[in-house]
Design an enzyme around this catalytic site. Sequence first.
Site, mmCIF file in Angstrom:
data_model
loop_
_atom_site.group_PDB
_atom_site.id
_atom_site.type_symbol
_atom_site.label_atom_id
_atom_site.label_comp_id
_atom_site.label_asym_id
_atom_site.label_seq_id
_atom_site.Cartn_x
_atom_site.Cartn_y
_atom_site.Cartn_z
ATOM 1 N N SER A 136 0.627 -1.561 -0.579
ATOM 2 C CA SER A 136 -0.060 0.557 0.152
ATOM 3 C C SER A 136 0.899 1.505 -0.056
ATOM 4 C CB SER A 136 -0.782 0.405 1.557
ATOM 5 O OG SER A 136 -0.093 -0.235 2.327
ATOM 6 N N ASP B 186 -2.535 8.277 7.832
ATOM 7 C CA ASP B 186 -3.601 7.165 9.311
ATOM 8 C C ASP B 186 -2.675 6.353 10.399
ATOM 9 O OD1 ASP B 186 -2.895 5.247 7.043
ATOM 10 O OD2 ASP B 186 -4.251 4.502 6.376
ATOM 11 N N HIS C 289 0.222 4.741 7.473
ATOM 12 C CA HIS C 289 0.941 5.541 6.057
ATOM 13 C C HIS C 289 0.813 7.032 5.941
ATOM 14 C CE1 HIS C 289 -2.411 1.897 5.002
ATOM 15 N NE2 HIS C 289 -0.758 1.706 4.461
#
Length: 385
Positions: A45, A354, A357
Amino acid sequence: MILFTCSFKNNIKLIKYLLGCFLLLISYSTQAGLSIERIIIFGDSLSDTGKMYQKSKGWLPSSPPYHEGRFSDGPIWVDFLKEKIKEKYSSQVTIINEAEGGATAAAYEKESWNPTYQVINNLDFEFNQYTKENQFRSNDLVIIWAGANDYMTNGWRDSDSVMLAIDQLITKVLLAGANNVLVFNLPLLSTTPFAIHHEPEKLNELKEITEEHNKKLRRLIKTRSYKHVRLYDIAYEFSNIMKTPTYYGFHHIDQACYKKGYIWRPFLRNHYPSQQMMAEEITFPSENNQPRSLDELNAKEVYQVLMSSSLANNPMMRDAFPSQQAYSHNRRIEQSLELAGDKPEDCEGYLFWDKVHPTSAAHKILADKIFRFIQQRYVDYYSSY
């Protein structure tokens, strides 16, 4: 008079010499171009530019509040790198991104019955996906950045398995025709807001496994030819940012700007009536009883997979999904779906978007550093672009 003439002639020669050097430098700069024509990315991600979003039929991560399928509040390092290369080298380089959110380095589907490993990707899967329709070229640069999900998301501590997966991918891409491989190491996983505020008892463990990973990775890269395989020390770059955050414009380095989940509640409500939102233990066998990939499921099946306990118990996803209880009242279902919310008005000064990330601002800084590294190692001053 004779001395003056000699001095004058020497000065003329010096000026001509300097002018020649200047013209040569201009000539080099106008001819310089990257010695690579494509960048192919394998990872998770941190590098995903929308692959998981497409694969999950738009469920994960919900956009908004996430930016166009990125796991951040804006463009990520891949986007910024592409922009900088286009600006500097006139679109010479094409970027092909196979990175997918949730991907692990190692493949665990044969080691665990956890159905999570049937739907998330890994480096071997990503390589196979790419080679189904594409081939590697000698002037490709392959970037590999994976391992965080193995340790932090799924709780594995076998760094040897991660190293083996990375080593095997390096071998595969080189044998398949690529001549340039760049492997990123891992920033300290213990410095994420998730580790600090949600699993503080594992801080030392995450710090140790990250350092072990990076140490073994450095040894692994040294066994390869430097001409073809190199290490990018993004852990060092990230550490520098955290040591002097105000220099980079960050004032919050251990707090997440966005504190909710990956799936947005209004999005769920618009797609499925509340009576359908029942958490169930559910599997999706095919006709020959083999599990299907996430790509093969319809939107409703994807939702139910995302609601399964195997994903909900995943530490990284814990806040993104409702609890695994069967609710008989719509009101309780609605309460259980407080998964996410609107995008915060302002994330300026935050290092993390978040719990795990980085913000787009952090990604931009990392992209600048990665771009400079690529310029230093992969520029051909005799090629024309």
